[in-house]
Scaffold this motif. Structure first.
Motif, PDB file in Angstrom:
ATOM      1  N   ILE A 121       0.846  -1.310  -0.006  1.00 41.27           N
ATOM      2  CA  ILE A 121      -0.061  -0.150  -0.027  1.00 41.27           C
ATOM      3  C   ILE A 121       1.015   1.216   0.091  1.00 41.27           C
ATOM      4  CG2 ILE A 121      -1.757   1.364   1.562  1.00 41.27           C
ATOM      5  CD1 ILE A 121      -2.986  -1.255   2.084  1.00 41.27           C
ATOM      6  N   MET A 122       1.745   1.286   0.735  1.00 43.36           N
ATOM      7  CA  MET A 122       2.864   2.538   0.736  1.00 43.36           C
ATOM      8  C   MET A 122       3.586   2.707  -0.388  1.00 43.36           C
ATOM      9  SD  MET A 122       2.297   4.016   3.693  1.00 43.36           S
ATOM     10  CE  MET A 122       3.525   5.281   3.198  1.00 43.36           C
ATOM     11  N   ALA A 123       4.039   1.433  -0.958  1.00 45.36           N
ATOM     12  CA  ALA A 123       4.434   1.313  -2.333  1.00 45.36           C
ATOM     13  C   ALA A 123       3.460   2.024  -3.532  1.00 45.36           C
ATOM     14  CB  ALA A 123       5.171   0.302  -2.772  1.00 45.36           C
ATOM     15  N   ALA A 124       2.341   1.635  -3.473  1.00 44.61           N
ATOM     16  CA  ALA A 124       1.178   2.248  -4.367  1.00 44.61           C
ATOM     17  C   ALA A 124       0.979   3.503  -4.284  1.00 44.61           C
ATOM     18  CB  ALA A 124       0.158   1.318  -4.071  1.00 44.61           C
ATOM     19  N   LEU A 125       0.808   4.020  -2.958  1.00 44.14           N
ATOM     20  CA  LEU A 125       0.690   5.424  -2.604  1.00 44.14           C
ATOM     21  C   LEU A 125       1.998   6.247  -3.267  1.00 44.14           C
ATOM     22  CD1 LEU A 125      -0.755   5.328   0.836  1.00 44.14           C
ATOM     23  CD2 LEU A 125      -1.859   6.025  -1.418  1.00 44.14           C
ATOM     24  N   ASN A 126       3.071   5.753  -3.087  1.00 39.25           N
ATOM     25  CA  ASN A 126       4.544   6.411  -3.645  1.00 39.25           C
ATOM     26  C   ASN A 126       4.439   6.539  -4.915  1.00 39.25           C
ATOM     27  OD1 ASN A 126       5.149   7.096  -0.894  1.00 39.25           O
ATOM     28  ND2 ASN A 126       6.695   5.192  -0.718  1.00 39.25           N
ATOM     29  N   ILE A 127       4.212   5.382  -5.791  1.00 37.42           N
ATOM     30  CA  ILE A 127       4.435   5.398  -7.251  1.00 37.42           C
ATOM     31  C   ILE A 127       3.011   6.238  -7.688  1.00 37.42           C
ATOM     32  CG2 ILE A 127       3.770   3.789  -9.058  1.00 37.42           C
ATOM     33  CD1 ILE A 127       5.428   1.811  -7.352  1.00 37.42           C
ATOM     34  N   THR A 128       1.855   6.351  -7.145  1.00 34.25           N
ATOM     35  CA  THR A 128       0.836   6.981  -7.710  1.00 34.25           C
ATOM     36  C   THR A 128       1.195   8.543  -7.502  1.00 34.25           C
ATOM     37  OG1 THR A 128      -0.790   5.413  -6.791  1.00 34.25           O
ATOM     38  CG2 THR A 128      -1.694   7.654  -7.064  1.00 34.25           C
ATOM     39  N   ASN A 129       1.914   8.919  -6.235  1.00 37.82           N
ATOM     40  CA  ASN A 129       2.274  10.374  -6.180  1.00 37.82           C
ATOM     41  C   ASN A 129       3.061  10.696  -7.212  1.00 37.82           C
ATOM     42  OD1 ASN A 129       2.184  12.968  -4.606  1.00 37.82           O
ATOM     43  ND2 ASN A 129       4.545  12.251  -4.362  1.00 37.82           N
ATOM     44  N   GLU A 130       4.236   9.793  -7.692  1.00 40.40           N
ATOM     45  CA  GLU A 130       5.197  10.083  -8.614  1.00 40.40           C
ATOM     46  C   GLU A 130       4.379  10.319 -10.069  1.00 40.40           C
ATOM     47  OE1 GLU A 130       7.939   6.803  -9.029  1.00 40.40           O
ATOM     48  OE2 GLU A 130       8.446   7.020  -6.743  1.00 40.40           O
ATOM     49  N   LEU A 131       3.381   9.308 -10.263  1.00 37.86           N
ATOM     50  CA  LEU A 131       2.631   9.321 -11.417  1.00 37.86           C
ATOM     51  C   LEU A 131       1.969  10.838 -11.558  1.00 37.86           C
ATOM     52  CD1 LEU A 131       1.321   8.439 -14.047  1.00 37.86           C
ATOM     53  CD2 LEU A 131      -0.310   7.356 -12.633  1.00 37.86           C
ATOM     54  N   LEU A 132       1.281  11.167 -10.438  1.00 39.89           N
ATOM     55  CA  LEU A 132       0.386  12.431 -10.721  1.00 39.89           C
ATOM     56  C   LEU A 132       1.407  13.558 -10.829  1.00 39.89           C
ATOM     57  CD1 LEU A 132      -2.207  11.603  -7.733  1.00 39.89           C
ATOM     58  CD2 LEU A 132      -2.431  11.793 -10.258  1.00 39.89           C
ATOM     59  N   GLU A 133       2.555  13.546 -10.210  1.00 38.47           N
ATOM     60  CA  GLU A 133       3.574  14.516 -10.268  1.00 38.47           C
ATOM     61  C   GLU A 133       4.071  14.655 -11.610  1.00 38.47           C
ATOM     62  OE1 GLU A 133       6.795  13.966  -7.193  1.00 38.47           O
ATOM     63  OE2 GLU A 133       5.523  15.168  -5.681  1.00 38.47           O
ATOM     64  N   THR A 134       4.365  13.575 -12.208  1.00 40.32           N
ATOM     65  CA  THR A 134       4.748  13.584 -13.773  1.00 40.32           C
ATOM     66  C   THR A 134       3.608  14.061 -14.933  1.00 40.32           C
ATOM     67  OG1 THR A 134       6.371  11.536 -13.202  1.00 40.32           O
ATOM     68  CG2 THR A 134       5.460  12.080 -15.444  1.00 40.32           C
ATOM     69  N   LEU A 135       2.179  13.634 -14.374  1.00 42.66           N
ATOM     70  CA  LEU A 135       1.175  13.880 -15.163  1.00 42.66           C
ATOM     71  C   LEU A 135       1.023  15.819 -14.914  1.00 42.66           C
ATOM     72  CD1 LEU A 135      -1.533  11.342 -14.413  1.00 42.66           C
ATOM     73  CD2 LEU A 135      -0.109  11.752 -16.471  1.00 42.66           C
ATOM     74  N   ASP A 136       1.273  16.176 -13.707  1.00 43.81           N
ATOM     75  CA  ASP A 136       1.055  17.768 -13.519  1.00 43.81           C
ATOM     76  C   ASP A 136       2.242  18.297 -14.188  1.00 43.81           C
ATOM     77  OD1 ASP A 136      -1.115  17.421 -11.855  1.00 43.81           O
ATOM     78  OD2 ASP A 136       0.044  17.604 -10.116  1.00 43.81           O
ATOM     79  N   ALA A 137       3.377  17.907 -14.287  1.00 46.48           N
ATOM     80  CA  ALA A 137       4.495  18.306 -15.361  1.00 46.48           C
ATOM     81  C   ALA A 137       4.463  18.374 -16.473  1.00 46.48           C
ATOM     82  CB  ALA A 137       5.826  17.635 -14.734  1.00 46.48           C
ATOM     83  N   GLN A 138       3.977  17.274 -16.845  1.00 50.89           N
ATOM     84  CA  GLN A 138       3.472  17.248 -18.456  1.00 50.89           C
ATOM     85  C   GLN A 138       2.554  18.074 -18.843  1.00 50.89           C
ATOM     86  OE1 GLN A 138       2.111  13.126 -19.587  1.00 50.89           O
ATOM     87  NE2 GLN A 138       1.716  13.922 -21.711  1.00 50.89           N
ATOM     88  N   ARG A 139       1.388  18.232 -17.986  1.00 52.22           N
ATOM     89  CA  ARG A 139       0.160  19.199 -18.106  1.00 52.22           C
ATOM     90  C   ARG A 139       0.875  20.661 -18.459  1.00 52.22           C
ATOM     91  NH1 ARG A 139      -2.927  16.046 -14.518  1.00 52.22           N
ATOM     92  NH2 ARG A 139      -4.040  14.352 -15.750  1.00 52.22           N
ATOM     93  N   GLU A 140       1.665  21.084 -17.228  1.00 47.62           N
ATOM     94  CA  GLU A 140       2.493  22.319 -17.467  1.00 47.62           C
ATOM     95  C   GLU A 140       3.367  22.427 -18.851  1.00 47.62           C
ATOM     96  OE1 GLU A 140       5.304  24.772 -14.639  1.00 47.62           O
ATOM     97  OE2 GLU A 140       4.279  23.269 -13.692  1.00 47.62           O
ATOM     98  N   GLY A 141       3.818  21.320 -19.075  1.00 49.40           N
ATOM     99  CA  GLY A 141       4.855  21.786 -20.124  1.00 49.40           C
ATOM    100  C   GLY A 141       3.968  21.753 -21.356  1.00 49.40           C
ATOM    101  N   GLU A 142       2.881  21.017 -21.574  1.00 45.18           N
ATOM    102  CA  GLU A 142       1.868  21.101 -22.665  1.00 45.18           C
ATOM    103  C   GLU A 142       1.355  22.644 -22.676  1.00 45.18           C
ATOM    104  OE1 GLU A 142      -0.663  17.911 -22.231  1.00 45.18           O
ATOM    105  OE2 GLU A 142       0.747  16.466 -23.052  1.00 45.18           O
ATOM    106  N   GLN A 143       0.897  23.389 -21.536  1.00 43.82           N
ATOM    107  CA  GLN A 143       0.553  24.532 -21.329  1.00 43.82           C
ATOM    108  C   GLN A 143       1.503  25.382 -21.733  1.00 43.82           C
ATOM    109  OE1 GLN A 143      -0.763  25.594 -17.345  1.00 43.82           O
ATOM    110  NE2 GLN A 143      -2.795  26.525 -18.253  1.00 43.82           N
TER     111      GLN A 143
END
Length: 99
Positions: A58-80
């Motif tokens: 569960i902790m690993a899943a939460l950490n990986i999900t956080n990494e994914l969301l940060e990456t998606l946010d950065a990608q969206r910011e880059g696209e913007q």
């Protein structure tokens, strides 16, 4: 296809083997994901603060999900940013006198 004839792949997480149903063309992706998850779980386990494979997962899943969301946010910011630059370029080209 019956369950008995479904293709499977064996993965290992924290030294324990799991057999996962997986089409052959997805096997490499599953194995890559399992290696990533295993490293994340191993890192949490090595710190020794979280006990039990389920809690570690569960902790690993939460950490990986956080990494994914940060990456998606950065990608969206880059696209913007690219969209804004493209709009500025279009405007600059429109404002340039034609010869």
């Amino acid at each position: 296809m019956t369950d008995a004839s479904r293709p499977t792949t064996e993965i290992t997480l924290l030294g324990r083997s799991y057999v996962i149903a997986c089409p052959p063309d997805e096997q490499a992706k599953l194995e890559r994901a399992a290696r990533y998850l295993d490293r994340a779980m191993d890192g949490i386990h090595a710190r020794g603060k979280v006990l039990g494979a389920e809690k570690i997962a569960i902790m690993a899943a939460l950490n990986i999900t956080n990494e994914l969301l940060e990456t998606l946010d950065a990608q969206r910011e880059g696209e913007q940013n690219l969209n804004q630059l493209s709009a500025r370029l279009d405007q600059a080209l429109a404002d340039t006198p034609r010869r």
